[in-house]
Design an enzyme around this catalytic site. Structure first.
Site, PDB file in Angstrom:
ATOM      1  N   SER A 258       0.824  -1.205   0.000  1.00 32.88           N
ATOM      2  CA  SER A 258       0.000   0.000   0.000  1.00 32.88           C
ATOM      3  C   SER A 258       0.869   1.271   0.000  1.00 32.88           C
ATOM      4  O   SER A 258       1.731   1.395  -0.865  1.00 32.88           O
ATOM      5  CB  SER A 258      -0.934  -0.063   1.210  1.00 32.88           C
ATOM      6  OG  SER A 258      -2.059   0.709   0.973  1.00 32.88           O
ATOM      7  N   HIS A 399      -7.523  -5.740  -0.296  1.00 35.52           N
ATOM      8  CA  HIS A 399      -6.305  -4.970  -0.062  1.00 35.52           C
ATOM      9  C   HIS A 399      -5.620  -5.525   1.194  1.00 35.52           C
ATOM     10  O   HIS A 399      -6.096  -5.312   2.312  1.00 35.52           O
ATOM     11  CB  HIS A 399      -6.751  -3.518   0.154  1.00 35.52           C
ATOM     12  CG  HIS A 399      -5.652  -2.526   0.282  1.00 35.52           C
ATOM     13  ND1 HIS A 399      -4.878  -2.134  -0.779  1.00 35.52           N
ATOM     14  CD2 HIS A 399      -5.195  -1.825   1.353  1.00 35.52           C
ATOM     15  CE1 HIS A 399      -3.998  -1.223  -0.377  1.00 35.52           C
ATOM     16  NE2 HIS A 399      -4.160  -1.035   0.923  1.00 35.52           N
TER      17      HIS A 399
HETATM   18  C1  GTR Z   1      -5.380   4.626   1.585  1.00 32.58           C
HETATM   19  C2  GTR Z   1      -4.766   5.414   0.460  1.00 32.58           C
HETATM   20  C3  GTR Z   1      -4.018   4.489  -0.437  1.00 32.58           C
HETATM   21  C4  GTR Z   1      -3.140   3.517   0.306  1.00 32.58           C
HETATM   22  C5  GTR Z   1      -3.699   3.068   1.634  1.00 32.58           C
HETATM   23  C6  GTR Z   1      -2.709   2.511   2.630  1.00 32.58           C
HETATM   24  O1  GTR Z   1      -6.162   5.410   2.413  1.00 32.58           O
HETATM   25  O2  GTR Z   1      -5.800   6.072  -0.213  1.00 32.58           O
HETATM   26  O3  GTR Z   1      -3.286   5.251  -1.358  1.00 32.58           O
HETATM   27  O4  GTR Z   1      -1.897   4.027   0.460  1.00 32.58           O
HETATM   28  O5  GTR Z   1      -4.325   4.096   2.327  1.00 32.58           O
HETATM   29  O6  GTR Z   1      -1.537   2.795   2.588  1.00 32.58           O
HETATM   30  O7  GTR Z   1      -3.150   1.782   3.518  1.00 32.58           O
END
Ligand code: GTR
Length: 421
Positions: A258, A399
């Site tokens: 992420s 995710h």
């Molecule tokens: C979210 C963000 C993403 C990603 C994620 C993370 O809120 O929009 O770009 O980076 O966080 O890192 O968990």
């Protein structure tokens, strides 16, 4: 797909599949038309034909554009950098060596510092290739091991009691262990080293007062944002590896998830000592092409996380086409080293197809070196990894970092790193 099957998929995957912020595009048909900046067209209008031209002209041009317009320029290795190995012993029933190392950025125990947690296979006869990763919630969350030091710096509490007044507590121990199959990594002959990212730079817009920024002037518009700062910390870990004879510092794979996947891609671009680069669900500002504006957009990321990129990047809010770079160029900066890009079907926010496409559009540089790059012309089916010098998969699920992801990273590393041992 039948409605009942969608319902089933939704139930299995929990809310994450559908919990995408409203007001953003999640439909391929609605991706705006765009032209990517040309990877091999140099600023002087000539075309890159040779590896030498790439390495001496075009690569430095692109690297500089990313520094200037997006991630920001970072300082080099501090002269006073100091390492203190405060823990080294056999653990996991004698199967592993655990080390904990304090990296003092100003050479002082009461100054900005980060703690490296390292597990190495005890039976290794040679320096081991090692995965280096940042973690989100503290080194102590990676396993249940009670000897892992709690972070000294700011943490964001997520589970009840995990943090009190932004300080880590014992309640956090082991909470992230599903993401780190330490035993399996060691069994496959790799080391795992991890750092809590907040040790390097706390993840909030703090006016650059905390973490390593305390040692430097406030960043100018072309200087380091938090992603570049976390990447800088990864390079300092490599500096330590160069002094540790148990770790093969020439065989270090930098992996991140992420926002930390964005960071691993940038770390691999900015520091060519990393032998292999892995982006797990990195999305916007990572592997996903910004011009597609699919899921998270440049404007949204700059608004939600104003500290991640430098101030120059604000110019590209709702204006992606004006940016002289896009993320296929970031992938290409890893060449000729291997890069793996991983997406998840339930992670539309990160634009899985956009992540695939940046790998595909990095191919011309790999081809200059005589490598195939990413051997797929369109996104491969779910759970079917493809591996050239660029690897890619889109796995089922949300995710996250899963055992399936790690399995592919180790297969990919076996292909590219182990053979050199
Ligand atoms: C979210 C963000 C993403 C990603 C994620 C993370 O809120 O929009 O770009 O980076 O966080 O890192 O968990």
């Amino acid at each position: 797909m039948k409605l009942s099957l969608w319902l089933f998929v939704g139930l299995v995957m929990g809310s994450s599949l559908f919990a995408q912020p409203k007001g953003y595009n999640y439909e391929e048909a609605k991706v705006p038309e765009y032209t990517l900046p040309e990877l091999l067209l140099m600023a002087d209008g000539t075309r890159v034909k040779t590896v030498k031209q790439w390495e001496t002209q075009r690569r430095p041009e692109i690297l500089d554009l990313f520094k200037k317009e997006m991630y920001g320029r970072a300082p080099g290795k501090p002269a006073s950098l100091k390492f203190s190995v405060f823990d080294e012993q056999k653990v996991l029933k004698g199967k592993a060596i655990r080390k904990q190392v304090e990296v003092q950025f100003a050479g002082k125990a009461d100054g900005p510092r980060m703690t490296l947690l390292i597990y190495l296979p005890a039976k290794a006869k040679k320096p081991v290739p090692t995965f280096l990763t940042l973690n989100f919630r503290g080194n102590h969350t990676v396993t249940d091991d009670p000897a892992i030091r709690l972070p000294h710096s700011w943490v964001r509490g997520r589970t009840k009691g995990e943090a009190v007044n932004n300080r880590a507590t014992e309640n956090g121990r082991g909470v992230a262990k599903s993401r780190w199959n330490v035993t399996n990594i060691l069994k496959r002959g790799y080391g795992l080293a991890t750092i809590y990212y907040g040790d390097i730079d706390p993840d909030f817009d703090d006016g650059w007062e905390n973490g390593v920024h305390a040692l430097y002037p406030k960043p100018k518009p072309d200087e380091w944002g938090s992603i570049a700062t976390w990447a800088w910390g990864l390079s300092r870990a490599l500096d330590y590896f160069e002094t540790d004879k148990d770790i093969d510092h020439k065989q270090v794979a930098v992996m991140g998830h992420s926002r930390l996947g964005k960071t691993s891609l940038w770390a691999g671009a900015a520091d060519q000592r990393f032998a292999l680069v892995i982006s797990n669900n990195s999305g916007c500002g990572g592997a996903a092409l910004s011009r597609r504006a699919f899921g998270e957009t440049v404007k949204r990321i700059n608004t939600s996380f104003p500290h991640w990129f430098n101030d120059n990047f604000l110019k590209y809010n709702d204006n992606e086409n004006a940016c002289p770079v896009d993320q296929h160029m970031l992938v290409a900066l890893a060449a000729p080293r291997p890069v793996y890009i991983a997406s998840a079907v339930g992670d539309s926010w990160a634009d899985p197809n956009g992540e695939f496409l940046s790998g595909k559009h990095a191919n011309p540089v790999y081809q200059l070196y005589g490598f195939k790059g990413l051997p797929a012309s369109k996104q491969p089916p779910v759970d079917k990894p493809v591996m050239g010098t660029i690897g890619y998969h889109v796995r089922s699920g949300k995710h996250d970092v899963t055992d399936f992801d790690w399995e592919q990273y180790m297969n990919f590393a076996d292909k590219h790193l182990k053979k050199k041992r």
